[in-house]
Design an enzyme around this catalytic site. Structure first.
Site, mmCIF file in Angstrom:
data_model
loop_
_atom_site.group_PDB
_atom_site.id
_atom_site.type_symbol
_atom_site.label_atom_id
_atom_site.label_comp_id
_atom_site.label_asym_id
_atom_site.label_seq_id
_atom_site.Cartn_x
_atom_site.Cartn_y
_atom_site.Cartn_z
ATOM 1 N N ASP A 122 0.845 -1.194 0.000
ATOM 2 C CA ASP A 122 0.000 0.000 0.000
ATOM 3 C C ASP A 122 0.881 1.245 0.000
ATOM 4 O OD1 ASP A 122 0.762 -0.578 2.699
ATOM 5 O OD2 ASP A 122 -0.832 0.739 3.437
ATOM 6 N N GLU A 177 -0.021 -0.736 5.908
ATOM 7 C CA GLU A 177 1.084 -0.165 6.677
ATOM 8 C C GLU A 177 0.972 1.349 6.712
ATOM 9 O OE1 GLU A 177 5.104 1.326 7.752
ATOM 10 O OE2 GLU A 177 3.901 1.785 5.986
#
Length: 397
Positions: free
Chosen positions: A76, A141
């Site tokens: 991500d 994250e």
């Protein structure tokens, strides 16, 4: 069969997936496509929690007889901001002047691309490691980090997975590749203090109780004296006030409440529990002082709320892991990396509960910025470092 030995091609495939957190964006699918020809078994569990988005994750393992090395990271990425401000489209993976542009190029799709290329070359040249290699990759994250690495570790451990060491491929280098290995992290703790006062007219302060005055005294107590002077491995503990809010647009009204939010990064002198106790003590003592509230007979009325869960301080002392990685870096770039605990937190804070962990990846100068980019030469160098590390750590060098 063509193996994914080219880190630039691997990175381009990942950048072209618009995996802005919490969206998977096809990035885990692209990664799975790279890993399966290398003999990895791939799982993609989805984790959920009330009030948070569902997150897809990836765990891949190539099994062998011997120790187990984990590479961890995330696909991500943060939002691109003003796309019109980018010189090259953020999800096109365009190359200009020897650099690849794209969101996630250094944080941290580039690290993943290089590790995959390193494993692919090792498989191609040596038939694979004398042991097991796994990739633990999350899509959570850059977001709240609730349905990501922490749950993926629990999920894998519940299935019998055990690891001997881990590398997190975050961009650890300040200026040039090989500058720094992160061998630990400071702890992190955040909280909010709300002072309850009594609203009134600014011209008649004796009829009110200004919460801003009380808050000034409490904040002063958090900042002075310093918590410590640092330790052998860590910087001094530091507290920053990150916001102050009274919600009061009027200039002639004393507000009813005032709130300050703070974050403290603490070293190995402290634990999360002892830091909390110290802050409670400082606030309780400061609440009794009259410095900012002359004439007031009662202590400052305040509430302290701890925000999020604390991140605990840790230091990795695994000589084989640290020395092997440092040696691989020196062999590739000709210099000794600094062993550091500086910077913010990462998902290594979760991994440290399962095995020794270090962090090493690309140069972080452009992470989260417009025109995030990575030098193609750095991709090749990092791949060679990872490949050398794999060979030496498994005793195949």
């Amino acid at each position: 069969m063509t193996l994914p030995t080219d880190p630039a091609a691997n990175l381009a495939a990942l950048i072209r997936c618009a995996s802005v957190t919490p969206a998977e964006g096809g990035a885990l699918g692209a990664l799975e496509t790279m890993l399966k020809p290398l003999g990895f078994l791939v799982d993609r569990p989805v984790f959920s929690e009330d009030g948070t988005p569902d997150i897809e994750n990836l765990y891949a393992r190539r099994s062998g007889n011997g120790p187990h090395l984990m590479f961890a990271g995330h696909t991500d990425v943060v939002p691109v901001g003003d796309e019109a401000a980018w010189t090259h489209p953020p999800f096109a993976a365009e190359i200009a002047n020897g650099e690849m542009y794209g969101r996630g190029a250094v944080d941290m799709k580039g690290g993943i691309a290089c590790f995959v290329a390193a494993i692919a070359r090792h498989v191609e040249n040596n038939g694979g490691p004398k042991g097991s290699v796994s990739l633990l990759i999350t899509g959570d994250e850059e977001g709240p980090a609730i349905n990501g690495t922490v749950k993926l570790l629990e999920w894998a451990a519940s299935r019998g997975e055990k690891w001997d060491a881990s590398i997190v491929g975050e961009p650890t280098n300040p200026d040039t590749l090989g500058d720094m290995i992160k061998i630990g992290r400071r702890g992190s703790l955040s909280g909010s203090i709300t002072v309850n006062g009594r609203q009134g007219h600014a011209a008649y302060p004796q009829l009110a109780d200004n919460p801003v005055r009380g808050l000034m005294g409490l904040v002063d107590a958090l900042l002075h004296p310093v918590f410590d002077k640092g330790t052998k491995d860590f910087q001094p503990t530091n507290l920053e006030v990150t916001s102050i809010d009274v919600g009061n647009p009027a200039t002639n009204v004393i507000p009813a409440k005032a709130t300050a939010t703070f974050n403290i990064r603490f070293n190995d002198t402290w634990t999360a529990e002892t830091v909390q106790a110290e802050i409670h003590n400082r606030l309780d003592q400061a609440a009794k002082r009259k410095k900012y509230r002359p004439g007031k007979k009662t202590p400052v009325d305040y509430d302290l709320v701890w925000r999020d869960r604390p991140s605990h301080v840790f230091l990795t002392r695994d000589d084989k892991l640290v020395d092997t990685l440092a040696g691989s870096i020196k062999a590739a770039v000709g210099k000794e990396p600094t062993l550091s605990t500086s910077g913010g937190t990462s998902d290594a804070r979760f991994i440290k509960d399962y095995c020794p962990v270090v962090e090493f990846g690309l140069v972080g100068k452009t992470m989260h910025m417009v025109d995030e980019r990575v030098a193609l030469a750095d991709l090749e160098t990092l791949t060679r470092i990872y490949q050398r590390f794999i060979e030496d750590w498994f005793g195949q060098g």
